[in-house]
Design a protein around this motif. Structure first.
Motif, PDB file in Angstrom:
ATOM      1  N   SER A  26      -7.177   5.426   5.742  1.00 26.77           N
ATOM      2  CA  SER A  26      -8.141   5.415   4.754  1.00 26.77           C
ATOM      3  C   SER A  26      -9.333   6.258   5.274  1.00 26.77           C
ATOM      4  O   SER A  26      -9.921   6.741   4.664  1.00 26.77           O
ATOM      5  CB  SER A  26      -8.406   3.626   4.686  1.00 26.77           C
ATOM      6  OG  SER A  26      -7.379   3.057   4.323  1.00 26.77           O
ATOM      7  N   LEU A  49      -3.704   0.956   8.556  1.00 30.26           N
ATOM      8  CA  LEU A  49      -4.182   1.432   7.332  1.00 30.26           C
ATOM      9  C   LEU A  49      -5.628   1.890   7.336  1.00 30.26           C
ATOM     10  O   LEU A  49      -5.981   2.790   6.556  1.00 30.26           O
ATOM     11  CB  LEU A  49      -4.184   0.041   6.266  1.00 30.26           C
ATOM     12  CG  LEU A  49      -2.546  -0.261   5.816  1.00 30.26           C
ATOM     13  CD1 LEU A  49      -2.648  -1.475   5.275  1.00 30.26           C
ATOM     14  CD2 LEU A  49      -2.290   0.953   4.911  1.00 30.26           C
ATOM     15  N   HIS A  50      -6.224   1.371   8.160  1.00 34.01           N
ATOM     16  CA  HIS A  50      -7.510   1.566   8.454  1.00 34.01           C
ATOM     17  C   HIS A  50      -8.113   3.127   8.982  1.00 34.01           C
ATOM     18  O   HIS A  50      -8.806   4.038   8.361  1.00 34.01           O
ATOM     19  CB  HIS A  50      -8.402   0.907   9.452  1.00 34.01           C
ATOM     20  CG  HIS A  50      -9.768   1.299   9.869  1.00 34.01           C
ATOM     21  ND1 HIS A  50     -11.062   0.986   9.205  1.00 34.01           N
ATOM     22  CD2 HIS A  50     -10.194   2.086  10.897  1.00 34.01           C
ATOM     23  CE1 HIS A  50     -11.972   1.627   9.477  1.00 34.01           C
ATOM     24  NE2 HIS A  50     -11.621   1.915  10.615  1.00 34.01           N
ATOM     25  N   LEU A  80      -8.785   9.676   4.816  1.00 36.17           N
ATOM     26  CA  LEU A  80      -9.058   9.979   3.388  1.00 36.17           C
ATOM     27  C   LEU A  80     -10.303  10.194   3.070  1.00 36.17           C
ATOM     28  O   LEU A  80     -10.783  10.920   2.100  1.00 36.17           O
ATOM     29  CB  LEU A  80      -8.122   9.047   2.462  1.00 36.17           C
ATOM     30  CG  LEU A  80      -6.603   9.343   2.834  1.00 36.17           C
ATOM     31  CD1 LEU A  80      -5.717   8.203   1.766  1.00 36.17           C
ATOM     32  CD2 LEU A  80      -6.051  10.470   2.201  1.00 36.17           C
ATOM     33  N   LEU A  81     -10.957   9.119   3.727  1.00 35.67           N
ATOM     34  CA  LEU A  81     -12.461   9.169   3.212  1.00 35.67           C
ATOM     35  C   LEU A  81     -13.512  10.184   4.038  1.00 35.67           C
ATOM     36  O   LEU A  81     -14.615  10.250   3.587  1.00 35.67           O
ATOM     37  CB  LEU A  81     -13.094   7.657   3.262  1.00 35.67           C
ATOM     38  CG  LEU A  81     -12.580   6.561   2.420  1.00 35.67           C
ATOM     39  CD1 LEU A  81     -12.941   5.463   3.097  1.00 35.67           C
ATOM     40  CD2 LEU A  81     -13.123   6.954   0.988  1.00 35.67           C
ATOM     41  N   GLU A 128       0.714  -1.286  -0.041  1.00 35.94           N
ATOM     42  CA  GLU A 128       0.006   0.023  -0.061  1.00 35.94           C
ATOM     43  C   GLU A 128       0.662   1.313   0.047  1.00 35.94           C
ATOM     44  O   GLU A 128       0.363   2.261  -0.297  1.00 35.94           O
ATOM     45  CB  GLU A 128      -1.040  -0.070   1.156  1.00 35.94           C
ATOM     46  CG  GLU A 128      -1.820  -1.146   1.499  1.00 35.94           C
ATOM     47  CD  GLU A 128      -1.324  -2.353   2.090  1.00 35.94           C
ATOM     48  OE1 GLU A 128      -0.069  -2.362   2.371  1.00 35.94           O
ATOM     49  OE2 GLU A 128      -2.069  -3.387   2.047  1.00 35.94           O
ATOM     50  N   ILE A 131      -0.227   4.846  -0.831  1.00 33.12           N
ATOM     51  CA  ILE A 131      -0.639   6.223  -0.016  1.00 33.12           C
ATOM     52  C   ILE A 131       0.010   7.301  -0.428  1.00 33.12           C
ATOM     53  O   ILE A 131      -0.486   8.389  -0.429  1.00 33.12           O
ATOM     54  CB  ILE A 131      -0.040   5.606   1.377  1.00 33.12           C
ATOM     55  CG1 ILE A 131      -0.847   4.361   1.982  1.00 33.12           C
ATOM     56  CG2 ILE A 131      -0.145   6.890   2.519  1.00 33.12           C
ATOM     57  CD1 ILE A 131      -0.612   3.804   3.145  1.00 33.12           C
TER      58      ILE A 131
END
Lengths: 432, 259
Positions: B151, B147-148, B154-155, B29, B33
């Motif tokens: 993410s 990572l969660h 970013l969301l 990832e 990223i």
């Protein structure tokens, strides 16, 4: 004429090293008059907090000295405590330890070669910028790193601070099918590591010769990772690990939160250059041939070429890991029983950055009375500063930006791990 | 990078580097990223070293010096969202064992040159100094959780981090209880989940590296653990990687009043 009087090159926060450090080079006219590698990473007092802990705890606790090489700490501490308790871990359990350690070498060397060091040679400020132009190569490096991490996860439970290591061996044997399923990945890794050697051998590597003694563990029929004997370039004598403390002396200097070491009062170096120069005859044949094809002789004293030596060791670690996985037969038990007793023990292993020494004293209940930990970067700090001085002097006609970049590269040659070097500011215990 | 690309800083205080390494360990990832954000400060990885403001600051390590105490306040002022990662940043880390020690005694007896040192008597979490938006536990943090969190950021939604203790994760995983079946001391009932109950799956007890769970009855567990191991072992178990976190910190006192 450019005014060079009173030049000072200051890098307040070194990048692409583990931990926090700064560099200062002072130049008067055309002469370097001062070099400091200032390690300002805050001390964390591990040796002090180990006192009063149980004999089974140092592998977990000392792993937290360094997230990059936790296995090195787990192994050196286990070996020291096993010596006190009269326990020998051998056969397939020792092979599993070596496999776990190969995973750490692969992970750490791939990280340093691809993301931290290669950008210096190719003119990028980091691996991510390098990936914009060399995506395939960076992806190869990341996949190599991933193979190392996967080995650590399978044998150790996780890649950073593995949970499966204990004094006497492991808590649980690794899943046999999952281990065997690593064979294709490891075969790929051997090829990718060989390509890595060719790739870095093609870099424009500055000429330089470091003037220091070399110190590493002696291999016992195989390239050294764990062992009980130390060899040096200064003397044909082999030093038992128990005598480490009578040769290596550390002192506390004002500008650094790490200690400076000397070996028999001389500046010395541990790590890939030392391991290679003292043990290259023990490399797997494929790694020896790759070293020769890359132009490495029987000895390498050029720190700028350390990236090539690291690539050769990466290939050696992948080759070893493949052999160990293929030859693995599950032993009867995951660990040898350990009963604590009073005494003093010494353990040493070759962290990716060099020899890591631990010494513990236990009481009859197995409580730690005293701990000494000597990590590779504090042993190398004097050599790094000496080298930095020579590199700065040789490049004194360069402009500030170019000379600063060259000096930073000279520091990264050693893959310094400042988190390690700083763990032990309390090492100088004053005893009556 | 466009003007709307989030500017991200990864910053370290007293720690082992292992949590920021976990970010570099996201091999599949990492380049993705790096394409979705603008990493403007990440010393270990290299690249530019730019000053704030930052949209997202990811912080590893505990505060152990006056200089770092000032540095984290400056960083907070520069960061829209601040995420602290790992046991050092969220609980003070293993170096917080100094908090219960006599630091003056350390200084006068232990150091060759204590005058060279610049260190505080305590190791404290980031949240003791500034407001923290998200805390991610673990020594080290779990890669999937890290990572969660990135993410979710970013969301534009809050991360969903399960606060179940390790004991619950262990039951979900179907692992035989190491405490009940083997008498192995285990902190699973009082430790914050997130590791997926890794240690019991390797036939060893949880040693609390994710710190205390949200609601902890440490006293009850201490009583149970004493069936199998010495008081000293129980005390040490609580006082390792999250020694000064509320929920674990009180165990020493429990130990002392009990003969």
């Amino acid at each position: 004429m450019r005014e060079t009087q009173g030049r000072v090159l200051d890098v307040a926060a070194l990048a692409r090293v583990e931990g926090e450090g700064a560099m200062r080079v002072r130049i008067d006219g055309d002469t370097v008059v001062g070099v400091e590698l200032d390690i300002y990473e805050p001390p964390r007092f591990f040796e002090a907090l180990l006192r009063g802990r149980g004999y089974e705890e140092p592998p977990d606790i000392t792993a937290r000295i360094c997230g990059i090489c936790p296995v090195a700490y787990q192994m050196s501490s286990s070996l020291a405590i096993e010596q006190i308790c009269g326990v020998t871990v051998d056969g397939q359990l020792a092979a599993l330890r070596r496999l776990l350690y190969c995973g750490e070498w692969i992970e750490s060397h791939a990280l340093h070669i691809y993301l931290l060091h290669a950008p210096d040679f190719l003119g990028y400020d980091g691996g991510i910028a390098m990936a914009r132009d060399h995506r395939d190569i960076v992806e190869r490096g990341l996949r190599l790193k991933q193979v190392g991490n996967r080995l650590m996860e399978l044998v150790g439970g996780r890649a950073v601070h593995p949970v499966n290591v204990r004094v006497g061996g492991f808590y649980r044997l690794p899943d046999l099918d999952a281990l065997r399923a690593m064979v294709p990945d490891l075969q790929w890794a051997c090829g990718a590591a060989l390509d890595t050697v060719s790739w870095v051998a093609g870099f424009d590597i500055p000429d330089h010769r470091g003037e220091w003694d070399l110190v590493s563990l002696a291999g016992d029929g195989e390239y050294p990772i764990m062992g009980r004997r130390i060899v040096t370039s200064a003397s044909p004598d082999v030093v038992p690990v128990e005598e480490f403390g009578s040769h290596a002396v550390e002192e506390h200097v004002a500008h650094s939160n790490a200690l400076h070491a000397s070996w028999d009062s001389r500046t010395y170096l541990v790590g890939p250059l030392a391991r290679y120069s003292l043990n290259q005859h023990l490399l797997p044949p494929v790694a020896r041939e790759a070293a020769s094809a890359a132009g490495l002789g029987s000895e390498c004293r050029n720190p700028f070429a350390s990236i090539v030596v690291r690539a050769v060791e990466l290939l050696a670690a992948c080759t070893e890991a493949l052999r160990l996985v293929r030859e693995y037969e599950p032993p009867a038990a995951a660990a040898v029983p350990v009963v604590p007793r009073a005494g003093v023990g010494h353990g040493a292993s070759e962290a990716p950055r060099g020899l890591l020494y631990h010494r513990y004293e236990l009481d009859e209940r197995g409580i730690v009375l005293d701990a000494t930990i000597v990590p590779p970067t504090s042993q190398n700090q004097r050599a790094i500063e000496r080298d930095l001085w020579q590199v700065a002097q040789a490049g004194v006609s360069l402009d500030d930006a170019a000379l600063t970049a060259r000096c930073e590269q000279a520091i990264r040659n050693y893959d310094p791990c400042i988190s390690c070097a700083t763990h032990d500011l309390d090492l100088r215990i004053v005893r009556a | 990078m466009s003007a709307s690309t989030p500017r991200v800083a990864v910053v370290k205080f007293a720690s082992c580097d292992g949590c920021q390494l976990t970010l570099l360990d996201c091999e599949d990832e990492l380049l993705g990223i790096a394409g979705a954000v603008d990493i403007v400060h990440f010393l270990e990885a290299g690249g530019p070293v730019l000053s704030g403001p930052y949209d997202l600051a990811i912080v590893e390590g505990s505060i152990t010096t006056a200089h770092d105490a000032a540095r984290i306040r400056e960083l907070r002022e520069q960061a829209k969202v601040l995420v602290s990662i790992g046991a050092c940043a969220t609980a003070g880390g293993i170096q917080a064992l100094r908090n219960a020690a006599d630091v003056q005694e350390y200084a006068s007896v232990v150091y060759a040159h204590p005058e060279y040192l610049r260190t505080l008597a305590t190791s404290t979490p980031i949240s003791s100094h500034v407001v923290v938006d998200v805390e991610l536990r673990g020594c080290p943090v779990d890669k999937g959780q890290l990572l969660h969190v990135i993410s979710a950021y970013l969301l534009g939604r809050p991360p969903r981090l399960d606060s179940s203790p390790v004991c619950v994760e262990c039951k979900r995983r179907g692992t035989t209880c190491v405490l009940v079946a083997h008498g192995t001391p285990c902190l699973g009932p009082v430790t914050h989940g997130g590791c997926g109950a890794l240690c019991p799956a390797f036939d060893r007890g949880c040693f609390g590296c994710f710190g205390p769970a949200d609601t902890v009855n440490a006293g009850a567990l201490v009583g149970r653990l004493r069936h199998d191991v010495s008081p000293g072992t129980v005390t040490r178990l609580f006082h390792t990687f999250a020694t000064d976190a509320p929920g674990f910190r009180e165990v020493h006192a429990l130990e002392e009043v009990d003969p």
